[in-house]
Design an enzyme around this catalytic site. Structure first.
Site, PDB file in Angstrom:
ATOM      1  CG  ASN A   1      -1.724   1.113   1.224  1.00 18.98           C
ATOM      2  OD1 ASN A   1      -2.318   1.726   0.227  1.00 18.98           O
ATOM      3  ND2 ASN A   1      -2.121   1.604   2.548  1.00 18.98           N
TER       4      ASN A   1
ATOM      5  CB  SER B   1       5.278   5.145   3.917  1.00 18.33           C
ATOM      6  OG  SER B   1       5.601   6.043   4.740  1.00 18.33           O
TER       7      SER B   1
ATOM      8  CG  ASP C   1      -2.018   3.207   6.841  1.00 19.19           C
ATOM      9  OD1 ASP C   1      -2.865   4.213   6.948  1.00 19.19           O
ATOM     10  OD2 ASP C   1      -2.257   2.531   5.783  1.00 19.19           O
TER      11      ASP C   1
ATOM     12  CG  HIS D   1      -0.148   6.322   4.618  1.00 18.74           C
ATOM     13  ND1 HIS D   1      -1.502   6.235   4.540  1.00 18.74           N
ATOM     14  CD2 HIS D   1       0.356   7.137   5.586  1.00 18.74           C
ATOM     15  CE1 HIS D   1      -2.001   7.200   5.849  1.00 18.74           C
ATOM     16  NE2 HIS D   1      -0.942   7.637   6.354  1.00 18.74           N
TER      17      HIS D   1
HETATM   18  C1  GRF Z   1      -2.615   8.727  -2.595  1.00 13.83           C
HETATM   19  O1  GRF Z   1      -1.742   9.674  -1.675  1.00 13.83           O
HETATM   20  C2  GRF Z   1      -2.783   7.553  -1.630  1.00 13.83           C
HETATM   21  O2  GRF Z   1      -1.496   7.144  -1.036  1.00 13.83           O
HETATM   22  C3  GRF Z   1      -3.911   7.810  -0.756  1.00 13.83           C
HETATM   23  O3  GRF Z   1      -4.894   8.486  -1.642  1.00 13.83           O
HETATM   24  C4  GRF Z   1      -3.989   9.017  -2.534  1.00 13.83           C
HETATM   25  C5  GRF Z   1      -4.557   8.452  -4.000  1.00 13.83           C
HETATM   26  O4  GRF Z   1      -4.172   9.457  -5.012  1.00 13.83           O
HETATM   27  N1  GRF Z   1      -4.525   6.555  -0.089  1.00 13.83           N
HETATM   28  P1  GRF Z   1      -4.525   8.914  -6.505  1.00 13.83           P
HETATM   29  O5  GRF Z   1      -6.082   8.222  -6.421  1.00 13.83           O
HETATM   30  O6  GRF Z   1      -3.543   7.930  -6.777  1.00 13.83           O
HETATM   31  O7  GRF Z   1      -4.636   9.934  -7.399  1.00 13.83           O
END
Ligand code: GRF
Length: 198
Positions: free
Chosen positions: A106, A135, A144, A108
């Site tokens: 994932n 991360s 997370d 984050h």
């Molecule tokens: C990313 O920053 C991801 O880590 C978080 O939500 C955002 C998603 O952005 N969970 P996108 O949909 O890839 O533009």
């Protein structure tokens, strides 16, 4: 060639970056399917690249477990070597995590273990942090809380709001994610051996 499934909920800008990276000659992984928990805008990126996609609308299921069972069923059709959560704004039920772990990573938008959860960017701003980060972790049954595979600091600027900070974090997330996928694909990174004392 590592096969990768990407799960999204939103714009999919990180997905787009991964699709572009995987499209380049010599990249050791390919995206085989994109899944979403809603009619996410990011599904358009899959269409642009001719990648199959599926949607398992969370709202149509009576429970997280039932939603997870359908999601798991879809994933088993594609049998990916790696699942990437890239903007999936849902916690996977333990049944799905346990079925695929540790082959789920994932991204984050914070420097874990700082600011876990769905609002990492907002929380960093609210805390008055002068730096945050991005991360990439192995997904476990916590929030997370899995082993950290890659992370990098990102500065918080005095006039930042949630959008400007998140847009500064995302390119770092993308770079880290693409590198993690590459290292998993080449065998340089062993997910089963990843562990971070917490
Ligand atoms: C990313 O920053 C991801 O880590 C978080 O939500 C955002 C998603 O952005 N969970 P996108 O949909 O890839 O533009």
């Amino acid at each position: 060639m590592l096969s990768v499934a990407v799960l999204i909920s939103g714009a999919g800008s990180n997905l787009r970056a991964l699709l572009e990276a995987a499209d380049a000659p010599g990249f050791p992984a390919r995206i085989v399917v994109v899944g979403a928990d809603r009619e996410a805008d990011g599904l358009q990126h899959a269409e642009d690249f001719g990648i199959p996609s599926f949607t398992v609308p969370y709202a149509r299921f009576a429970s997280r477990e039932e939603w997870g069972a359908e999601l798991d069923g879809q994933l088993r059709v594609w049998r990916p070597d790696l699942i990437v959560l890239s903007g999936l704004m849902r916690l996977l039920p333990p049944s799905v995590v346990d079925a695929w772990s540790p082959r789920i990573v994932n991204t984050h938008p914070a420097y874990l273990p700082e600011f876990p959860g769905a609002h990492g960017v907002r929380d960093a701003l609210a805390a008055g942090a002068v730096q945050t980060g991005a991360s990439v972790i192995v997904v476990d049954n916590g929030v997370d809380s899995g082993p950290i595979l890659a992370q990098e600091r990102v500065p918080v600027l005095p006039d930042d709001d949630e959008h400007t900070l998140h847009e500064r974090i995302k390119p770092v997330e993308r770079r880290l994610l693409i590198d993690v996928v590459r290292r998993v694909a080449t065998g340089e990174l062993d997910l089963a051996g990843a562990s971070t004392p917490r």
